[in-house]
Design an enzyme around this catalytic site. Sequence first.
Site, mmCIF file in Angstrom:
data_model
loop_
_atom_site.group_PDB
_atom_site.id
_atom_site.type_symbol
_atom_site.label_atom_id
_atom_site.label_comp_id
_atom_site.label_asym_id
_atom_site.label_seq_id
_atom_site.Cartn_x
_atom_site.Cartn_y
_atom_site.Cartn_z
ATOM 1 N N GLU A 1 0.793 -1.253 0.078
ATOM 2 C CA GLU A 1 -0.097 0.064 -0.169
ATOM 3 C C GLU A 1 0.665 1.242 0.073
ATOM 4 O O GLU A 1 0.108 2.234 -0.427
ATOM 5 C CB GLU A 1 -0.870 0.199 1.302
ATOM 6 C CG GLU A 1 -2.085 -1.099 1.207
ATOM 7 C CD GLU A 1 -3.136 -0.684 0.162
ATOM 8 O OE1 GLU A 1 -3.263 0.516 -0.101
ATOM 9 O OE2 GLU A 1 -3.472 -1.673 -0.591
ATOM 10 N N SER B 1 -55.952 -16.191 39.274
ATOM 11 C CA SER B 1 -55.619 -16.489 40.769
ATOM 12 C C SER B 1 -54.326 -16.426 41.074
ATOM 13 O O SER B 1 -54.070 -16.553 42.248
ATOM 14 C CB SER B 1 -56.505 -18.036 40.667
ATOM 15 O OG SER B 1 -57.753 -17.727 40.768
#
Length: 909
Positions: A127, A502
Amino acid sequence: MSGNPSFGPRKGLRALWRGSRPRRPQGPNGGPPRGPRFRRVRTISAVVLAAGVLGVSAITIVTWSEYGAFQAGLPTVSGLRTYQPPVVSRIYSGDDRLMAELAAERRIFVPVAAIPTQVKDAFIAIEDQHFYSHGGIDPLAIARAALGDVTHSGRRPKGASTITQQVAKVMLLNTNDITIALKIREALLAMRIEQTLTKDQILEIYLNEIYLGERAYGVAAAAETYFGKPLDQLDLAEAAFLAALPRSPTNYDPYHHLDAATDRRNLVLQRMAETGAISAQARDAAMAEPLVPHVQTRSGPVPGSEWFASEVRRELVARYGLDQTMRGGMDVHTSLDPHLQQVATDTLHDGLMAYDRTHGSWRGASGRLSSVSDDEGTSWSQALHDTAPPTGMLDAWRLAVVLDPDLGRVGWLEGGSPKRAPIMLRDLYWTQAGRRLRRGDLVMIEPQADGPRVALRQIPKVEGAIVSMDVRTGRVLAMVGGWSFRDSQFNRATQALRQPGSSFKPFVYLAAMEQGIPPSEKFDDSAVTYGSWHPQNYEHDYWGPTTLHDALRESRNLVTIRLAAHLGMKDVSDMAIKAGLVDQMPHVLPAALGAVETTVLREAGAYASIASGGRQVSPSLIDDVQDRTGQIIWRPAGFGLKTITQTAPPPPGQPADQPPASGTAQASAPAGATPGQPTPVAAPAPNPADMVTVPEIDDQRPRIASEDSAYQIITMMKDVVARGTGTAAATGITQPIAGKTGTSQNFNDAWFAGFSPEVVTVVWVGYDSPQSLGEKETGGRIAGPLWNRVMKAALADRPPVDFRTPADMTLARYDTGRLMAVDAFKPGQTPGSSIALNGFGAGTEALGAADTGAEAISGSEDDMVSGQGQNGASSASANGATPDTRATPGANPQASAASTSDIGMGGLY
């Protein structure tokens, strides 16, 4: 004249001609004079020079102006000094398994010092070979690229960006466009960056920011993605391949373009050898190595953990925001038990399938293939491959096509290969009552490991949810929010508000225990009529005076109503709110039967508050959150660490209660003491030298009830699963457990909530759009068996532990009038006794409208008469409407008992 020879005729004429020509002008030095041509050249040169000066000046002015404009518009580079890249946040299960990743960009930050040299050399070689020598831009590279662009016109312009320029483009400009203006800005920024950061800092940013394909940002994430290993374990060839990717991750993708990827990797190796980073021998050896990418298997989620992970993500976003959650690099350690989570998931799937099978018919195929002609051949395989399966299909199922409807033969794909098998006979009979199979129908099947046939499957319409959590800490161990997370991300464990029925009742009874009412106290179980509301027991019968123990064990609605009326609904409401079951609730008696709305997770926390001895337990999915540096930034509140001073343990070999050594002074008998009687002796003061300081967990959570009251409810609920409505949940469990069933009005919701001394589990089953589950489909019948299976798995590896009995409590066996029971009694309470409360047990004389919600209805609680039609209560319908509640004079209790539509706006059983 004629005699002079020089003046002959010819000479005279020549002389005459020369004399007639004009004389040439002489210069100042006797040379030829400068003519008009020279003056023209001089004039033109002066004009050109002036134009050049003006042009250069203009260009200089324009260039300086443009430079100023570029400089003014450039972003600052100072932020790069404190570079912190977006990093993936990771969620871990309770056993530290990676369970999920949260990231917009999958990146693992690695400081430059930890990046292997061969990785850095590879990127620099391909690079930016002059990275350590240039000042941000590389003029030679620019010239080389320009020459290449001229000689190869028509191609994409060749890049000459340095690593520093790439950092400027990615970090500051954030664009991939290629224009002259952007290149100038990029170059200017690169030079600024070089003046601000060191080369290593620039390289660190580059190697952590660069996109390398497959959602991997940075070299560390790429190493795991392509090779399944950490960055420091890469060999030379693998490091070179990573450096091959920045130019074009797509074109050099090794999964699709292996040859191109290998060639590019080899070019990187060649450049590394040319720069002297590696030797020729190392280059050749690496080039000879085949490029074998890792077959990607994404980490997480832990099987079945999508509901849990989604809830963790929702909590993180609420606390830290989306950006910090997705880019902050947090490590989130959760309480998830992967094994229990899988058990809970499988349990819910099996339970919902079983219910759907017994309560519904075969609903037909999920689709159809028109290209299936017969059972022979595999022409159907490609069409089946291209068909997307239903989103709710389980992983163990397969999408199949019917090849022979008469024999029930189907075909499906297994690993891309076509398979055939007949459907199980019982499943074929199942389809006969619904929509019959046809050739080409698409159906879901599950291959069986123990036979040649396959099982026919369909996605249930009924839904459910399960939560298991630690009783003491509230750590959620498992959470299942529905049938399929792929099909619906709506979490029914945390988001669905349903009536608990309940299963709400224990909190009414806990409020009674807090007021000093014992479990043996009797309330009248007889008909109640109040206006148009005629609550009933599930069985439509009456027991007369009934102990609270029996009433809770058998879920008697009418006793619960009278108990709530005696307590006052404000006390009941306060208890439910303190327990975290609801945020608020109306002060009306139907709420005592569960006519309120809550979630499965809330109910689990509320039940844990009872099981933990009355401490408020808040459900928690996250144990701690660490930032990217490893610092803990959050953990659940409620617990601290304190130190206490206590006597040091005796030396080894010396019993703790060893008497004083011989010669130690004894206390003398006081005057008047009777000889032979024990003489009280004051305890000696502790010796400071014998005291030690030890750490102790400081439980800072508030109490919802005393430990004594909580233990009384636990003892009563133990009998619910032993001999009451919850026996189906206790089958095969030998460890101490307690629980309560819950069934809402019209059998819309089925619940079972229960706990051991260590684990609490809550199960809910119902439809997303409330509708009846069927007559007599109660919580004990539907949800209880699912609870049983989950709790068996939760308790499998835990030693038996009983509920802790407070020191001041008395356990006593007594006759309730229906059976022999064991209950816990507080100091001052007489075991087995029942005293008259306000004269008749149900006690409503002191009851006011504010306690019962009577302000919202006509009439008052004074209309409740003991015996026939006594103790009516106000009501709020499920949708918030208030029914006609005017008392009916002379109402017939037996007529009320026959009405099935008046069973209790809330709890049934």
